[in-house]
Design a protein around this motif. Structure first.
Motif, mmCIF file in Angstrom:
data_model
loop_
_atom_site.group_PDB
_atom_site.id
_atom_site.type_symbol
_atom_site.label_atom_id
_atom_site.label_comp_id
_atom_site.label_asym_id
_atom_site.label_seq_id
_atom_site.Cartn_x
_atom_site.Cartn_y
_atom_site.Cartn_z
ATOM 1 N N LEU A 33 -0.834 3.149 6.245
ATOM 2 C CA LEU A 33 -0.075 3.136 4.985
ATOM 3 C C LEU A 33 1.250 3.888 5.101
ATOM 4 C CD1 LEU A 33 -3.054 3.619 2.545
ATOM 5 C CD2 LEU A 33 -1.717 1.530 2.894
ATOM 6 N N TYR B 62 -5.942 -5.894 -5.197
ATOM 7 C CA TYR B 62 -6.662 -5.152 -6.230
ATOM 8 C C TYR B 62 -7.213 -6.115 -7.268
ATOM 9 C CZ TYR B 62 -5.188 -0.511 -4.765
ATOM 10 O OH TYR B 62 -5.026 0.660 -4.067
ATOM 11 N N GLY C 234 0.826 -1.199 0.000
ATOM 12 C CA GLY C 234 0.000 0.000 0.000
ATOM 13 C C GLY C 234 0.857 1.245 0.000
ATOM 14 N N TRP C 235 0.389 2.259 -0.674
ATOM 15 C CA TRP C 235 1.086 3.536 -0.755
ATOM 16 C C TRP C 235 0.171 4.628 -0.228
ATOM 17 C CZ3 TRP C 235 1.565 1.616 -6.319
ATOM 18 C CH2 TRP C 235 2.614 0.683 -6.412
ATOM 19 N N LEU D 151 -2.015 -4.909 -0.403
ATOM 20 C CA LEU D 151 -3.393 -4.606 -0.760
ATOM 21 C C LEU D 151 -3.775 -5.522 -1.912
ATOM 22 C CD1 LEU D 151 -3.493 -0.715 -0.560
ATOM 23 C CD2 LEU D 151 -4.119 -2.404 1.186
ATOM 24 N N GLU E 258 -1.080 7.225 -1.499
ATOM 25 C CA GLU E 258 -2.205 7.615 -2.363
ATOM 26 C C GLU E 258 -3.344 6.594 -2.343
ATOM 27 O OE1 GLU E 258 1.146 6.218 -5.226
ATOM 28 O OE2 GLU E 258 1.017 7.382 -3.389
ATOM 29 N N ASP E 259 -3.109 5.422 -1.727
ATOM 30 C CA ASP E 259 -4.163 4.411 -1.594
ATOM 31 C C ASP E 259 -5.103 4.695 -0.421
ATOM 32 O OD1 ASP E 259 -3.242 2.666 -3.691
ATOM 33 O OD2 ASP E 259 -1.658 1.985 -2.330
ATOM 34 N N ALA F 101 -9.083 5.001 -0.943
ATOM 35 C CA ALA F 101 -9.697 3.720 -1.340
ATOM 36 C C ALA F 101 -9.599 2.710 -0.208
ATOM 37 C CB ALA F 101 -9.024 3.175 -2.603
ATOM 38 N N PHE F 102 -8.475 2.697 0.483
ATOM 39 C CA PHE F 102 -8.288 1.791 1.620
ATOM 40 C C PHE F 102 -9.327 2.085 2.697
ATOM 41 C CE2 PHE F 102 -6.174 0.737 5.664
ATOM 42 C CZ PHE F 102 -5.876 -0.597 5.458
ATOM 43 N N LEU G 191 -9.609 -1.684 -5.443
ATOM 44 C CA LEU G 191 -9.195 -2.246 -4.156
ATOM 45 C C LEU G 191 -10.301 -3.123 -3.596
ATOM 46 C CD1 LEU G 191 -7.057 -2.300 -1.881
ATOM 47 C CD2 LEU G 191 -8.300 -0.411 -0.846
#
Length: 171
Positions: A50, A65, A13-14, A63, A16-17, A20-21, A74
């Protein structure tokens, strides 16, 4: 570490996720089955999760996807957590709209293979709350067998420790 399956992409996970996370996990029905996860789950919790520092030798936290014709979607998360020397515990969750689609089993197979072949772990274990038999069925499809052990694990949604049925898989 990354993994691809027929329908899925598993990756770290980054930052910017985070939106959505948060949207996928901040569901009482999901957090109710995740030991140690805070409730109510806030956007700040997703961001902090994250943003955690991870060392190069840390076990994978990925994560899940769904691979689509457009942007991947996600659908959950899966991780190996250290559980002694040459051993790890498998944890996973799937967003409620994706329950029953086989994503947990498909992602689990990829991570079990990663644990055996790439990480050379000798054993894995996992567990599920006693009132979540669907998770037990996923573990059995992955080759895990019940150990007969019951551990008490914290559920923030319930505000108490809950029986967690334990499973093992020899690598």
């Amino acid at each position: 570490m990354f993994a691809r399956t027929e329908r899925l992409l598993l990756r770290p996970g980054w930052g910017e996720d985070a939106p959505a996370f948060f949207n996928a996990i901040a569901d009482e029905a999901i957090v109710d089955k995740l030991p140690g996860t805070p409730w109510p789950y806030r956007a700040e919790d997703a961001e902090a999760y994250l943003a955690r520092d991870k060392a190069p030798g840390d076990l994978p936290e990925l994560l899940i996807y769904a691979r689509t014709h457009g942007a991947p979607r996600l659908v959950g998360g899966i991780a190996l957590r250290e559980d002694g020397e040459d051993s790890a515990e498998l944890d996973y969750w799937i967003a409620r709209p994706c329950w029953g689609l086989g994503f947990a089993t498909e992602a689990g197979k990829a991570v079990v293979d990663m644990a055996r072949e790439g990480l050379r772990l000798r054993s894995l274990r996992s567990g599920h709350f006693a009132d979540n038999p669907a998770s037990g069925r996923v573990l059995e499809k992955l080759g895990f067998v019940p150990t007969g052990e019951v551990e008490k694990r914290w559920s923030a949604v319930r505000g108490e420790k809950v029986d967690c049925l334990m499973y093992a898989l020899a690598a």
